[in-house]
Scaffold this motif. Structure first.
Motif, mmCIF file in Angstrom:
data_model
loop_
_atom_site.group_PDB
_atom_site.id
_atom_site.type_symbol
_atom_site.label_atom_id
_atom_site.label_comp_id
_atom_site.label_asym_id
_atom_site.label_seq_id
_atom_site.Cartn_x
_atom_site.Cartn_y
_atom_site.Cartn_z
ATOM 1 N N PRO A 109 0.825 -1.207 0.000
ATOM 2 C CA PRO A 109 0.000 0.000 0.000
ATOM 3 C C PRO A 109 0.861 1.259 0.000
ATOM 4 C CG PRO A 109 0.075 -0.945 2.186
ATOM 5 C CD PRO A 109 0.905 -1.834 1.319
ATOM 6 N N HIS A 110 1.279 1.684 -1.193
ATOM 7 C CA HIS A 110 2.200 2.826 -1.274
ATOM 8 C C HIS A 110 1.550 4.137 -0.862
ATOM 9 C CE1 HIS A 110 5.245 0.378 -3.063
ATOM 10 N NE2 HIS A 110 4.407 -0.035 -3.986
ATOM 11 N N ASN A 111 0.215 4.146 -0.821
ATOM 12 C CA ASN A 111 -0.455 5.407 -0.498
ATOM 13 C C ASN A 111 -0.852 5.494 0.979
ATOM 14 O OD1 ASN A 111 -2.297 3.392 -0.617
ATOM 15 N ND2 ASN A 111 -3.934 4.621 -1.504
ATOM 16 N N SER A 112 -0.142 4.753 1.842
ATOM 17 C CA SER A 112 -0.493 4.768 3.265
ATOM 18 C C SER A 112 -0.292 6.162 3.883
ATOM 19 C CB SER A 112 0.379 3.753 4.009
ATOM 20 O OG SER A 112 0.176 3.884 5.385
ATOM 21 N N TRP A 113 -1.238 6.562 4.717
ATOM 22 C CA TRP A 113 -1.127 7.833 5.428
ATOM 23 C C TRP A 113 -0.261 7.700 6.682
ATOM 24 C CZ3 TRP A 113 -2.394 12.339 3.508
ATOM 25 C CH2 TRP A 113 -3.384 12.415 2.523
ATOM 26 N N SER A 114 0.017 6.473 7.065
ATOM 27 C CA SER A 114 0.673 6.224 8.351
ATOM 28 C C SER A 114 1.987 6.999 8.556
ATOM 29 C CB SER A 114 0.886 4.720 8.520
ATOM 30 O OG SER A 114 1.628 4.473 9.657
ATOM 31 N N PRO A 115 2.959 6.942 7.603
ATOM 32 C CA PRO A 115 4.231 7.640 7.858
ATOM 33 C C PRO A 115 4.048 9.143 8.038
ATOM 34 C CG PRO A 115 4.422 6.163 5.968
ATOM 35 C CD PRO A 115 2.971 6.223 6.315
ATOM 36 N N LEU A 116 3.145 9.730 7.226
ATOM 37 C CA LEU A 116 2.915 11.168 7.309
ATOM 38 C C LEU A 116 2.309 11.551 8.660
ATOM 39 C CD1 LEU A 116 3.044 13.849 5.714
ATOM 40 C CD2 LEU A 116 0.690 13.404 4.986
ATOM 41 N N ILE A 117 1.309 10.787 9.065
ATOM 42 C CA ILE A 117 0.634 11.095 10.335
ATOM 43 C C ILE A 117 1.601 10.922 11.512
ATOM 44 C CG2 ILE A 117 -1.207 10.326 11.910
ATOM 45 C CD1 ILE A 117 -2.870 9.715 9.397
ATOM 46 N N MET A 118 2.384 9.857 11.459
ATOM 47 C CA MET A 118 3.342 9.634 12.565
ATOM 48 C C MET A 118 4.390 10.749 12.612
ATOM 49 S SD MET A 118 4.042 5.679 13.391
ATOM 50 C CE MET A 118 4.340 4.987 11.798
ATOM 51 N N SER A 119 4.841 11.189 11.437
ATOM 52 C CA SER A 119 5.841 12.270 11.404
ATOM 53 C C SER A 119 5.268 13.540 12.011
ATOM 54 C CB SER A 119 6.276 12.550 9.960
ATOM 55 O OG SER A 119 6.770 11.382 9.378
ATOM 56 N N ILE A 120 4.022 13.857 11.638
ATOM 57 C CA ILE A 120 3.382 15.056 12.195
ATOM 58 C C ILE A 120 3.268 14.920 13.719
ATOM 59 C CG2 ILE A 120 1.193 16.349 12.302
ATOM 60 C CD1 ILE A 120 0.861 15.648 9.282
ATOM 61 N N GLY A 121 2.854 13.742 14.158
ATOM 62 C CA GLY A 121 2.699 13.491 15.600
ATOM 63 C C GLY A 121 4.013 13.654 16.342
ATOM 64 N N ILE A 122 5.079 13.097 15.773
ATOM 65 C CA ILE A 122 6.397 13.202 16.424
ATOM 66 C C ILE A 122 6.841 14.663 16.457
ATOM 67 C CG2 ILE A 122 8.848 12.588 16.185
ATOM 68 C CD1 ILE A 122 7.840 9.861 15.037
#
Lengths: 108, 357
Positions: free
Chosen positions: B23-36
């Motif tokens: 799933p190359h379009n996962s939102w997970s990395p972006l959301i985690m980066s914002i959270g961090i």
């Protein structure tokens, strides 16, 4: 990894070896030896422990891709040596204590 | 929209059909980066210039919450991973090696550099700043006025081991932690072993139980590690009376906090009275901020890695409990195991040099 050491399962043997080395490590400190001797024992035990975990638990020995992954893991070794030898083992005041001719023009 | 077109654009929130690729379009990395990002900025605000500002705390918690939202998306996508799609590198030098495995090793290399910088700092200060005990034994600190009575502190290196290795009971939390990490390294390879057993050689329910029990044991040992660390740093503990004779007559094992071994300890003296000069009646006063900082930053960074491991293990144990691991996707346990063994590896160096020497 399906290897054995002395006919025993490699993970079990590695685990037992690590436990024994750790017991020796803690006992060595309890013996109240001179500082330098304690340091030599701790380094002497730390190195094989490090290798045992990396080689067997992290599969850097015995797998098809172990060779290239070991080289990958060793890649930062050069930088680590530079940091330890030329930063770690210098004096904390090495920078301020440098002779004048050795300092950059803007260094005060 | 046809079924194939739908799979070309799978859900960015998971779960995912891995037969059609990752799933190359996962939102997970972006959301985690914002959270961090939120977490770190707000944490820096909360402890700015040594002043604690409680108004930042809600946003610190928001940051943590956002990170967890990202993690849940990641886990939802991973829960559906059955090992069907495990891309391998095509070029040298990693040809035919799983890309995730190579990525994990490269990540571990960067981690090695992080810990090397911490060790280098420790070696530099340990070898470069005179040991407090050496200064005390030399005795000229009295004449120079570095005493509690005068209020002037001498800058020297007081290794944590000077407090920790004074008795077996002081060493106990660190020593138990060492064994806990070694055992946890073993339990995780056992989980991997059962996950990798070919179908038909083991009953699937037995496989499921073995994997989640071994992963659960690893989780428990990791929690034990952090609990003992908190006891060692902040809580301390009390021994039964009959053990006092093995601890210089004392029943209480003070925490490092109680001992005053703190990163802001600019006026430190040993609470056991061992820096007392019987002739003059003076007690040596030391500034040990550098030594305490190197200790807490290094062991704290390691502890942080253990905490991250606990988060990962929580999810993996749950997935194993649902029967999510098979020989096809057992490599996921192997990749996490690499991280976990690395954490063990670092402790192999931290324990002797920060706790024993």
């Amino acid at each position: 990894m399906g290897h054995t050491i002395f006919g025993k399962d490699v993970y079990w043997m590695n685990f037992a070896g690590l436990m024994i080395l750790t017991i020796i490590e803690v006992a060595a400190v309890g013996l109240d030896l001179p500082n330098d001797t304690t340091l030599m024992i701790l380094v002497g035990i730390g190195i094989p422990k490090f290798i045992m975990i990396a080689a067997i638990f992290m599969h850097l020995w015995g797998d098809e891709d172990s060779g290239v992954l070991t080289l990958t893991a060793l890649f930062p070794a050069f930088f680590i040596l530079v940091m330890i030898l030329f930063v770690g083992l210098t004096h904390p005041e090495a920078a301020t204590g440098l002779p004048e001719w050795c300092r950059p023009g803007t260094y005060n | 929209m046809s079924e194939d077109e739908e799979y070309d654009h799978p859900s960015a929130w998971g779960p995912h059909d891995w037969h059609h690729g990752a799933p190359h379009n996962s939102w997970s990395p972006l959301i985690m980066s914002i959270g961090i990002g939120i977490f770190l900025f707000m944490l820096a605000g909360a402890f700015s210039n040594g002043v604690y500002d409680a108004s930042y705390v809600p946003m610190v918690l928001v940051g943590i919450l956002v990170v967890f939202c990202g993690l849940i998306i990641w886990w939802r996508q991973d829960m559906s991973f059955d090992g069907h799609y495990e891309p391998r590198a095509r070029g040298v030098p990693f040809k035919n090696i799983q890309i995730r495995k190579v990525a994990m090793w490269i990540f571990l290399m960067s981690e090695m550099m992080v810990f090397t910088s911490l060790f280098t700092t420790y070696i530099r200060y340990r070898t470069g700043i005179e040991n407090c005990q050496t200064i005390f034994e030399r005795g000229d600190w009295v004449a120079q006025g570095y005493t509690v009575e005068a209020g002037e502190a001498i800058n020297c290196f007081e290794p944590a081991s000077a407090l920790i290795s004074t008795s077996w009971f002081h060493i106990a939390p660190g020593a138990i932690n060492t064994f806990a990490l070694i055992i946890s390294s073993f339990t995780i390879v056992q989980a991997l072993r059962y996950a990798k057993m070919p179908v038909g050689t083991i009953e699937e329910d037995v496989r499921r139980k073995k994997i989640y029990r071994y992963l659960g044991s690893t989780w428990f040992l990791a929690c034990l590690f952090l609990t003992l660390k908190l006891i060692e740093w902040f809580v301390g503990f009390t021994l039964p009376d009959f053990l006092a004779e093995f601890n210089h007559g004392h029943t209480h094992i003070p925490s490092l906090y109680e001992e005053g071994y703190l990163i802001n300890a600019e006026h430190y003296h040993r609470h056991d009275g061992s820096w007392h000069d019987p002739v003059t009646g003076a007690t040596m006063l030391a500034d040990i901020r550098v030594s305490a900082s190197t200790f807490y930053v290094t062991t704290g960074t390691h502890g942080f890695h253990v905490a991250l491991g606990i988060i990962g293990l929580t999810y993996m144990t749950f997935k194993a409990w649902t029967g999510g691991y098979t020989p096809d996707n057992a490599v996921s346990i192997e990749y996490f195991g690499l991280y976990w063994h690395f954490v063990d590896l670092v402790w192999v160096l931290v324990f002797p040099f920060f706790y024993l020497y």
